[in-house]
Design an enzyme around this catalytic site. Sequence first.
Site, PDB file in Angstrom:
ATOM      1  N   SER A  44      47.550  -6.619 -32.863  1.00 32.38           N
ATOM      2  CA  SER A  44      46.391  -7.070 -33.634  1.00 32.38           C
ATOM      3  C   SER A  44      46.125  -6.182 -34.841  1.00 32.38           C
ATOM      4  O   SER A  44      45.733  -6.666 -35.905  1.00 32.38           O
ATOM      5  CB  SER A  44      45.143  -7.094 -32.739  1.00 32.38           C
ATOM      6  OG  SER A  44      45.263  -8.100 -31.750  1.00 32.38           O
ATOM      7  N   PHE A  83      35.133  -0.553 -32.622  1.00 32.53           N
ATOM      8  CA  PHE A  83      35.382   0.500 -31.638  1.00 32.53           C
ATOM      9  C   PHE A  83      35.525   1.882 -32.281  1.00 32.53           C
ATOM     10  O   PHE A  83      35.779   2.870 -31.581  1.00 32.53           O
ATOM     11  CB  PHE A  83      36.611   0.165 -30.803  1.00 32.53           C
ATOM     12  CG  PHE A  83      36.471  -1.115 -30.028  1.00 32.53           C
ATOM     13  CD1 PHE A  83      35.254  -1.476 -29.469  1.00 32.53           C
ATOM     14  CD2 PHE A  83      37.537  -1.980 -29.881  1.00 32.53           C
ATOM     15  CE1 PHE A  83      35.098  -2.660 -28.769  1.00 32.53           C
ATOM     16  CE2 PHE A  83      37.406  -3.172 -29.185  1.00 32.53           C
ATOM     17  CZ  PHE A  83      36.181  -3.517 -28.624  1.00 32.53           C
ATOM     18  N   ARG A 104      40.729  -9.263 -40.634  1.00 39.28           N
ATOM     19  CA  ARG A 104      41.516 -10.098 -39.719  1.00 39.28           C
ATOM     20  C   ARG A 104      41.966 -11.364 -40.443  1.00 39.28           C
ATOM     21  O   ARG A 104      43.101 -11.812 -40.297  1.00 39.28           O
ATOM     22  CB  ARG A 104      40.657 -10.480 -38.509  1.00 39.28           C
ATOM     23  CG  ARG A 104      41.373 -11.397 -37.532  1.00 39.28           C
ATOM     24  CD  ARG A 104      40.394 -11.988 -36.538  1.00 39.28           C
ATOM     25  NE  ARG A 104      41.071 -12.698 -35.467  1.00 39.28           N
ATOM     26  CZ  ARG A 104      40.460 -13.468 -34.573  1.00 39.28           C
ATOM     27  NH1 ARG A 104      39.147 -13.627 -34.632  1.00 39.28           N
ATOM     28  NH2 ARG A 104      41.142 -14.071 -33.626  1.00 39.28           N
ATOM     29  N   GLU A 130      40.126   5.470 -27.164  1.00 39.94           N
ATOM     30  CA  GLU A 130      39.832   5.653 -28.578  1.00 39.94           C
ATOM     31  C   GLU A 130      39.360   7.071 -28.921  1.00 39.94           C
ATOM     32  O   GLU A 130      39.772   7.645 -29.929  1.00 39.94           O
ATOM     33  CB  GLU A 130      38.771   4.639 -29.043  1.00 39.94           C
ATOM     34  CG  GLU A 130      39.230   3.190 -29.019  1.00 39.94           C
ATOM     35  CD  GLU A 130      38.947   2.508 -27.683  1.00 39.94           C
ATOM     36  OE1 GLU A 130      39.154   1.286 -27.587  1.00 39.94           O
ATOM     37  OE2 GLU A 130      38.505   3.202 -26.749  1.00 39.94           O
ATOM     38  N   HIS A 151      26.036  32.448 -26.268  1.00 37.45           N
ATOM     39  CA  HIS A 151      26.395  32.132 -24.880  1.00 37.45           C
ATOM     40  C   HIS A 151      27.235  33.261 -24.280  1.00 37.45           C
ATOM     41  O   HIS A 151      28.456  33.283 -24.461  1.00 37.45           O
ATOM     42  CB  HIS A 151      27.182  30.821 -24.825  1.00 37.45           C
ATOM     43  CG  HIS A 151      26.467  29.653 -25.426  1.00 37.45           C
ATOM     44  ND1 HIS A 151      26.334  29.496 -26.793  1.00 37.45           N
ATOM     45  CD2 HIS A 151      25.842  28.590 -24.848  1.00 37.45           C
ATOM     46  CE1 HIS A 151      25.655  28.376 -27.036  1.00 37.45           C
ATOM     47  NE2 HIS A 151      25.352  27.814 -25.879  1.00 37.45           N
ATOM     48  N   HIS A 192      39.797  -5.846 -38.271  1.00 39.99           N
ATOM     49  CA  HIS A 192      38.745  -6.752 -37.815  1.00 39.99           C
ATOM     50  C   HIS A 192      37.396  -6.218 -38.321  1.00 39.99           C
ATOM     51  O   HIS A 192      36.528  -5.823 -37.563  1.00 39.99           O
ATOM     52  CB  HIS A 192      38.763  -6.905 -36.296  1.00 39.99           C
ATOM     53  CG  HIS A 192      40.021  -7.536 -35.767  1.00 39.99           C
ATOM     54  ND1 HIS A 192      41.259  -6.991 -35.989  1.00 39.99           N
ATOM     55  CD2 HIS A 192      40.222  -8.656 -35.019  1.00 39.99           C
ATOM     56  CE1 HIS A 192      42.184  -7.744 -35.414  1.00 39.99           C
ATOM     57  NE2 HIS A 192      41.585  -8.770 -34.831  1.00 39.99           N
ATOM     58  N   ILE A 218      28.883  26.287 -12.829  1.00 41.92           N
ATOM     59  CA  ILE A 218      27.549  26.435 -13.410  1.00 41.92           C
ATOM     60  C   ILE A 218      27.436  25.633 -14.703  1.00 41.92           C
ATOM     61  O   ILE A 218      28.332  25.658 -15.544  1.00 41.92           O
ATOM     62  CB  ILE A 218      27.238  27.923 -13.706  1.00 41.92           C
ATOM     63  CG1 ILE A 218      27.125  28.720 -12.413  1.00 41.92           C
ATOM     64  CG2 ILE A 218      25.960  28.070 -14.525  1.00 41.92           C
ATOM     65  CD1 ILE A 218      25.938  28.341 -11.532  1.00 41.92           C
ATOM     66  N   HIS A 266      31.841  -7.674 -31.135  1.00 44.32           N
ATOM     67  CA  HIS A 266      33.075  -7.249 -31.792  1.00 44.32           C
ATOM     68  C   HIS A 266      32.993  -7.310 -33.318  1.00 44.32           C
ATOM     69  O   HIS A 266      33.997  -7.108 -33.993  1.00 44.32           O
ATOM     70  CB  HIS A 266      34.244  -8.121 -31.309  1.00 44.32           C
ATOM     71  CG  HIS A 266      34.726  -7.763 -29.941  1.00 44.32           C
ATOM     72  ND1 HIS A 266      33.891  -7.699 -28.854  1.00 44.32           N
ATOM     73  CD2 HIS A 266      35.969  -7.436 -29.480  1.00 44.32           C
ATOM     74  CE1 HIS A 266      34.597  -7.364 -27.785  1.00 44.32           C
ATOM     75  NE2 HIS A 266      35.847  -7.185 -28.137  1.00 44.32           N
ATOM     76  N   ASP A 274      34.936 -13.957 -31.443  1.00 45.45           N
ATOM     77  CA  ASP A 274      34.665 -12.891 -30.474  1.00 45.45           C
ATOM     78  C   ASP A 274      33.202 -12.473 -30.466  1.00 45.45           C
ATOM     79  O   ASP A 274      32.742 -11.823 -29.538  1.00 45.45           O
ATOM     80  CB  ASP A 274      35.549 -11.667 -30.751  1.00 45.45           C
ATOM     81  CG  ASP A 274      36.961 -11.841 -30.215  1.00 45.45           C
ATOM     82  OD1 ASP A 274      37.146 -12.670 -29.301  1.00 45.45           O
ATOM     83  OD2 ASP A 274      37.872 -11.166 -30.703  1.00 45.45           O
ATOM     84  N   HIS A 328      24.039  31.509 -19.156  1.00 42.94           N
ATOM     85  CA  HIS A 328      24.918  30.586 -19.881  1.00 42.94           C
ATOM     86  C   HIS A 328      24.673  30.635 -21.379  1.00 42.94           C
ATOM     87  O   HIS A 328      25.614  30.832 -22.160  1.00 42.94           O
ATOM     88  CB  HIS A 328      24.729  29.153 -19.387  1.00 42.94           C
ATOM     89  CG  HIS A 328      25.357  28.127 -20.291  1.00 42.94           C
ATOM     90  ND1 HIS A 328      26.696  27.830 -20.254  1.00 42.94           N
ATOM     91  CD2 HIS A 328      24.831  27.362 -21.284  1.00 42.94           C
ATOM     92  CE1 HIS A 328      26.968  26.921 -21.188  1.00 42.94           C
ATOM     93  NE2 HIS A 328      25.858  26.615 -21.814  1.00 42.94           N
ATOM     94  N   ASP A 361      33.699  23.356 -16.842  1.00 39.78           N
ATOM     95  CA  ASP A 361      33.205  22.199 -16.091  1.00 39.78           C
ATOM     96  C   ASP A 361      32.705  21.103 -17.027  1.00 39.78           C
ATOM     97  O   ASP A 361      32.971  19.918 -16.804  1.00 39.78           O
ATOM     98  CB  ASP A 361      32.055  22.640 -15.171  1.00 39.78           C
ATOM     99  CG  ASP A 361      32.488  23.681 -14.148  1.00 39.78           C
ATOM    100  OD1 ASP A 361      33.345  23.361 -13.311  1.00 39.78           O
ATOM    101  OD2 ASP A 361      31.972  24.809 -14.190  1.00 39.78           O
TER     102      ASP A 361
END
Length: 659
Positions: free
Chosen positions: A376, A425, A507, A399, A28, A449, A188, A461, A457, A260, A156
Amino acid sequence: MSNEMRKKMADTIRFLAADMIQKANSGHPGAPMGLADIAVVLSEHLRHNPKNPQWLNRDRLVFSGGHATGLIYSLLYLWGYDLSMEDLKAFRQLDSKTPGHPEYGHTPGVEITTGPLGQGVANAVGFAMAAAYTAGKVNSPACKLIDHKVYCFCGDGDLEEGISYEACALAGRLGLDNLILIYDSNHITIEGDTSLAWNEEIEKRFEAQNWNVLKINGHCYDAIDEALTEAKGSDRPVVIVANTIIGKGAVGLEGSHECHGAPLGEEVIKVSKEKAGFPPDESFYVPEDVLIRFRCALEQGELYEKEWRHRLKQAPYAEQNEALERLLHPDFDAIAWPDFSDSKEMATRDSNGQILNALSRALPGFLGGSGDLAPSNKTYLKDMGEFPQGKNIHFGIREHAMGAITNAMALYGTLIPFNATFFVFSDYQKPAVRIAALSGIRNFFIWTHDSIGVGEDGPTHQPIEQLSQFRALPGFYLWRPADATENVEAWKAALRLDKPQAFVLSRQKLKTLKPERDFGEVAKGAYIVKKRENAVLTIMASGSELMPCLQAGCFLERMGINANIVSVPCFDLFEEQDDAYKKAVIDPATKVLAVEAARGIEYYKYADDVLGMESFGASAPAGELFKKFGFTIKNIKARAAALVGVENKPVSIEGMGEY
């Protein structure tokens, strides 16, 4: 320094980058050529020591646009790091010190691995946070042992990525006055002008996030110098919006997206060199006066570090040096580990919370936080205060940034960080986890969990595929302890392992097992909890599934089926053991059943059958879900009996009922 000399230095960078990319026929050129002018002026401000890339009080320089390696390697060579001209000529070649994107630990002077856009911005925030915390512990009004800056080049694409917004919002909230972001605003992207997909007013975004915003012509040396000088005196983070021309100096291609990510071509390079007054037919040309100017970094760097070490010796308070020593050399023997032998049952997230607090009390650099889930995740460090003065970091619901920030904190040199969220997550964190694994960064990911045990849930989850995903990641170690006691032993092993690791925790409450083991040890990833003579079956399990497997083993024994029960707290470590140990844990003469409330497909390497999740979970109390999906004593017993070809029949054990 005259601007004429600055331009000559910048052109040297441009053509080194262009030659590297042309020789490799890959890379590049646009960003290195567009940023060369800023890089030259930044060289006048940067405090670093090429002879000692690990000097603690150096300025950190992060290239979030990791594709700009033509610029990175040119600078490192010119400054005098352990990178030769031959290394530049081997750009992007097998086993070279100059890979396509910068890799920490591979190329001297590279602070952190970047390439996936946006992560470098969060890494820079992490370095700045680490410096702020360390300074708070070792500085005094009379003597500042930590007073460096963190610089970050971004483009960018970095600012389009959501992680940059997450990280910069946190940096503004914390008021990090040691952080300077240099935004290469060339408008760009690969597809063309940024307006195709993006029309934000970046200045307003950063102002809203409590940043100081400076705007300059990125090719005006005096303006660059003035902006950097002003930024270093700011009382909050600074973004320098530098309007630049991509491919600056590439005749016919300046400002075009075509430069680029593709070589410029021999003819364009030749004409461009000739126009700049460089020998058109000479590749990898560095004028002697330019090299002398850049190599001043060697002498200046030694002076910077020598002055700092003198400051270290002259610190007015002995406790300053002692505090720094404790951060640099943590004493793991000082940890007072919690004892859970009297606990009948406890969720592993709860035992882990006590362990984290024990670690924090003993280790000055052990700190961390959660993505707005500390109550939690059980990660709050009691009586340890709030960051940056204290150890509890409130990352907010960020996260991805949290993972990348703590990666940089772990590399800073004084800290042992952790971060926490729900296991499902971890999907948001995967890019940062992958970089940690690739770079061998000792970052601790706390994921609670851990299964369908999440319960009501529901499937959104309840992590199903994540255990398999992270076990497939090279260089990453995932712990899923079966109870509180095994959790302690897992942490003892984890601290000895200088690698990225995760703790996957329940949990729901789990029964505390007896600490005795029939064979093997936690530190080897798997061991026999219960060994039976003349066993015909081995049952492997981790986490909450170990206890029903132990219980099923008792009923199987009543049926005449002797089963060894194996706990697998860290599948990755077990994979690394020699064949003798593996065969001692998993008797080759036995049939093998693996049980895990997840996909569990990796167990087929050892198992004849896997009782795992074949679908997503459901919304219901945890107990009902384990029953619905077959993770019960009764079903484990039935699957085991079928595996060894014995007719399943009900048997009873006093105090345990009939199955």
